[in-house]
Design a protein around this motif. Structure first.
Motif, short mmCIF file in Angstrom:
data_model
loop_
_atom_site.label_atom_id
_atom_site.label_comp_id
_atom_site.label_asym_id
_atom_site.label_seq_id
_atom_site.Cartn_x
_atom_site.Cartn_y
_atom_site.Cartn_z
N VAL A 19 29.75 28.75 -40.97
CA VAL A 19 31.17 28.51 -40.70
C VAL A 19 31.47 28.67 -39.21
O VAL A 19 32.21 27.86 -38.62
N SER A 61 34.34 18.49 -41.41
CA SER A 61 33.29 18.21 -42.38
C SER A 61 33.77 18.49 -43.80
O SER A 61 34.45 19.49 -44.06
N LEU A 83 32.48 21.84 -45.22
CA LEU A 83 32.98 23.11 -44.69
C LEU A 83 33.78 23.88 -45.75
O LEU A 83 33.69 25.11 -45.82
N TYR A 102 31.36 25.78 -47.82
CA TYR A 102 30.80 26.96 -47.16
C TYR A 102 31.81 28.11 -47.15
O TYR A 102 31.44 29.27 -47.36
N HIS A 125 30.37 25.65 -37.30
CA HIS A 125 31.27 24.51 -37.48
C HIS A 125 32.52 24.63 -36.60
O HIS A 125 33.15 23.61 -36.27
N TYR A 141 34.51 20.66 -37.70
CA TYR A 141 35.57 21.35 -38.45
C TYR A 141 36.26 20.42 -39.45
O TYR A 141 37.04 20.88 -40.29
#
Length: 218
Positions: A123, A66, A69, A72, A126, A64
């Motif tokens: 998502v 990253s 993210l 995305y 993640h 989370y």
């Protein structure tokens, strides 16, 4: 030799003996440390794992956090807007836009829906706190070739779609009035490229900006 000198010599003998014993003890301690170091090195070379008090259940990488993210999530939102606009693109009532053909509508809807489904899954992976997160970390950790495959797919997917949909004869080309579709298509294309750059930086390589800045000096 006087009695006073004799006494001084006698007093210095214990001091010399003490210093000698301390030097010998230091030498023994040094040899012991070296042998321990050699044994540890042999253990490492032999591949025997050392005991670790830290919990193995807690992964060191937090997906989370990253840097990809954000890309995305942005791609998810932009593709959702793109899909909504594509499904209404054949209606001439909306903003006096030029209606799209059935083929243009189907293509735009398929492109955005494919991206929407894939990014929703990514998502969720993640943010997944289940024991399977170790598997997701392997797939989306820095320098992961699996993640690179997804990102390259998005780049090729949306560069192609942007070229087709925003050209003069495309569904949201010049004069068509399909503004939501036009800008959301470019947003998806830009976000895909941005996410690729974030992957490159996270893998320890230079970003596009740094590469272009250094190019004249090559």
């Amino acid at each position: 030799m006087t009695a006073e000198n004799s006494n001084n010599i006698n007093k210095s003998k214990p001091s010399i003996l003490t210093q000698s014993s301390e030097a010998a003890a230091t030498a023994i301690s040094t040899k012991s440390d070296k042998s321990n170091t050699r044994e540890e090195a042999k253990d490492e070379e032999s591949g025997e794992p050392e005991e670790d008090d830290s919990s193995e259940d807690t992964p060191a990488i937090k997906l989370y956090k990253s840097t990809r993210l954000k890309g995305y999530i942005t791609l998810l939102l932009a593709s959702a807007i793109n899909y909504s606009s594509a499904t209404q693109s054949d209606s001439a009532i909306l903003n006096s836009a030029v209606p799209a053909t059935q083929g243009q509508k189907n293509y735009a809807s398929a492109v955005s829906m494919t991206t929407l489904v894939i990014t929703i899954v990514i998502v969720l992976l993640h943010l997944d706190p289940s024991p399977l997160q170790k598997l997701w970390i392997t797939a989306f950790k820095p320098n992961s070739k699996i993640e690179l495959g997804f990102i390259l797919f998005f780049v090729v997917w949306w560069v192609t779609a942007t070229w087709i949909q925003t050209s003069v004869g495309g569904i949201s080309g010049t004069g068509k009035g399909q503004y939501n579709l036009y800008f959301s298509t470019w947003a998806c294309c830009w976000t895909s490229i941005w996410t690729l750059e974030r992957w490159i930086v996270a893998s320890g390589m230079a970003s596009f900006k740094a590469f272009l800045a250094e190019w004249p000096n090559r």
